[in-house]
Design a protein around this motif. Structure first.
Motif, PDB file in Angstrom:
ATOM      1  N   VAL A  71       2.820   9.311   0.042  1.00 21.51           N
ATOM      2  CA  VAL A  71       2.124   8.478  -0.883  1.00 21.51           C
ATOM      3  C   VAL A  71       3.262   7.543  -1.319  1.00 21.51           C
ATOM      4  O   VAL A  71       4.431   7.110  -1.072  1.00 21.51           O
ATOM      5  N   ALA A  72       2.361   5.894  -1.487  1.00 17.87           N
ATOM      6  CA  ALA A  72       2.980   4.568  -1.420  1.00 17.87           C
ATOM      7  C   ALA A  72       3.822   4.600  -2.598  1.00 17.87           C
ATOM      8  O   ALA A  72       3.024   5.361  -4.240  1.00 17.87           O
ATOM      9  N   PRO A  73       5.186   4.390  -3.302  1.00 14.36           N
ATOM     10  CA  PRO A  73       6.212   4.011  -4.684  1.00 14.36           C
ATOM     11  C   PRO A  73       5.485   3.279  -5.424  1.00 14.36           C
ATOM     12  O   PRO A  73       4.627   2.234  -4.555  1.00 14.36           O
ATOM     13  N   LEU A  74       5.744   3.314  -6.725  1.00 12.10           N
ATOM     14  CA  LEU A  74       5.129   2.239  -7.350  1.00 12.10           C
ATOM     15  C   LEU A  74       5.966   0.755  -7.486  1.00 12.10           C
ATOM     16  O   LEU A  74       7.059   1.249  -6.589  1.00 12.10           O
ATOM     17  N   CYS A  75       5.373   0.334  -7.463  1.00 15.02           N
ATOM     18  CA  CYS A  75       5.856  -1.393  -7.623  1.00 15.02           C
ATOM     19  C   CYS A  75       6.574  -1.287  -8.693  1.00 15.02           C
ATOM     20  O   CYS A  75       6.087  -0.715 -10.022  1.00 15.02           O
TER      21      CYS A  75
ATOM     22  N   GLU B 272       7.412  -8.267  -3.534  1.00 14.43           N
ATOM     23  CA  GLU B 272       7.678  -7.286  -1.525  1.00 14.43           C
ATOM     24  C   GLU B 272       9.363  -6.927  -2.452  1.00 14.43           C
ATOM     25  O   GLU B 272      10.346  -7.540  -2.492  1.00 14.43           O
ATOM     26  N   TRP B 273       9.468  -5.952  -1.566  1.00 14.22           N
ATOM     27  CA  TRP B 273      10.688  -5.088  -1.673  1.00 14.22           C
ATOM     28  C   TRP B 273      10.669  -4.567  -0.804  1.00 14.22           C
ATOM     29  O   TRP B 273       9.796  -3.516   0.171  1.00 14.22           O
ATOM     30  N   ALA B 274      12.508  -3.715  -0.101  1.00 11.73           N
ATOM     31  CA  ALA B 274      12.876  -2.878   0.416  1.00 11.73           C
ATOM     32  C   ALA B 274      12.849  -1.411  -0.220  1.00 11.73           C
ATOM     33  O   ALA B 274      12.927  -0.893  -0.807  1.00 11.73           O
ATOM     34  N   PRO B 275      11.847  -0.752   0.954  1.00 13.40           N
ATOM     35  CA  PRO B 275      11.564   0.761  -0.246  1.00 13.40           C
ATOM     36  C   PRO B 275      13.779   1.186   0.414  1.00 13.40           C
ATOM     37  O   PRO B 275      13.742   1.690  -1.362  1.00 13.40           O
TER      38      PRO B 275
ATOM     39  N   LEU C  37       8.543  -3.562   4.874  1.00  8.32           N
ATOM     40  CA  LEU C  37       8.088  -4.539   3.609  1.00  8.32           C
ATOM     41  C   LEU C  37       7.511  -3.213   2.545  1.00  8.32           C
ATOM     42  O   LEU C  37       6.562  -3.494   2.868  1.00  8.32           O
ATOM     43  N   MET C  38       7.455  -3.428   1.250  1.00  3.30           N
ATOM     44  CA  MET C  38       6.541  -3.041   0.631  1.00  3.30           C
ATOM     45  C   MET C  38       6.211  -4.086   0.117  1.00  3.30           C
ATOM     46  O   MET C  38       7.026  -4.818  -0.563  1.00  3.30           O
ATOM     47  N   VAL C  39       4.780  -4.746  -0.851  1.00  3.24           N
ATOM     48  CA  VAL C  39       3.946  -5.432  -1.318  1.00  3.24           C
ATOM     49  C   VAL C  39       2.910  -4.889  -2.494  1.00  3.24           C
ATOM     50  O   VAL C  39       2.358  -3.513  -1.802  1.00  3.24           O
TER      51      VAL C  39
ATOM     52  N   GLU D 239       0.078   1.616  -9.044  1.00  6.78           N
ATOM     53  CA  GLU D 239       0.074   2.021  -8.057  1.00  6.78           C
ATOM     54  C   GLU D 239      -0.843   1.870  -6.146  1.00  6.78           C
ATOM     55  O   GLU D 239      -0.449   1.832  -5.498  1.00  6.78           O
ATOM     56  N   HIS D 240      -0.885   0.452  -6.546  1.00  5.53           N
ATOM     57  CA  HIS D 240      -2.118  -0.176  -5.108  1.00  5.53           C
ATOM     58  C   HIS D 240      -0.515  -0.633  -4.107  1.00  5.53           C
ATOM     59  O   HIS D 240      -0.930  -1.154  -3.321  1.00  5.53           O
ATOM     60  N   ALA D 241       0.893  -0.688  -4.643  1.00  2.00           N
ATOM     61  CA  ALA D 241       1.901  -0.710  -3.111  1.00  2.00           C
ATOM     62  C   ALA D 241       1.402  -0.445  -1.396  1.00  2.00           C
ATOM     63  O   ALA D 241       1.007   0.884  -1.708  1.00  2.00           O
TER      64      ALA D 241
END
Length: 118
Positions: free
Chosen positions: A4-8, A31-34, A22-24, A14-16
């Motif tokens: 499950v991808a984390p929320l932005c 863009e961020w590092a989890p 990185l997560m986008v 929820e489409h990250a």
């Protein structure tokens, strides 16, 4: 990485998706590092908002506009020196972090970098 991808963290989309390390977020482009999001403390963390000269701002303060501001749909913008009473600090929206009512213009958002504490 979990299924499950984390929320932005910026827009809560929820489409990250994962892109390398990185997560986008395709919705806002953030863009961020989890690992960075997991290390941030949860709960009510007060945000520091400073005016154009470095004074701390709080809800209910009065501020003075430091430079003339163009307002869409108005032939004359907000002039430098206009006093705004009873500001409310909000989470930034396109760089605007003050919600207020300006006499003659109504409710609007201002950037803290364009005002100074009165």
């Amino acid at each position: 990485m979990s299924d499950v991808a984390p929320l932005c963290p910026e827009c809560s989309s929820e489409h990250a998706y994962e892109m390398g390390a990185l997560m986008v977020c395709p919705m806002c482009g953030h863009e961020w590092a989890p690992e960075d999001v997991a290390a941030e403390p949860e709960g009510d963390v007060s945000r520091v908002v400073k005016d154009a000269v470095g004074n701390l701002l709080a809800d209910g303060d009065s501020v003075v506009v430091t430079t003339s501001i163009k307002v869409k749909g108005s032939p004359a913008g907000i002039k430098a020196g206009t006093k705004v009473r009873g500001i409310r600090l909000i989470d930034p929206v396109n760089g605007h972090d003050i919600d207020c009512k300006v006499d003659g213009f109504g409710a609007m958002l201002l950037k803290s970098s364009l005002v100074k504490k009165a």
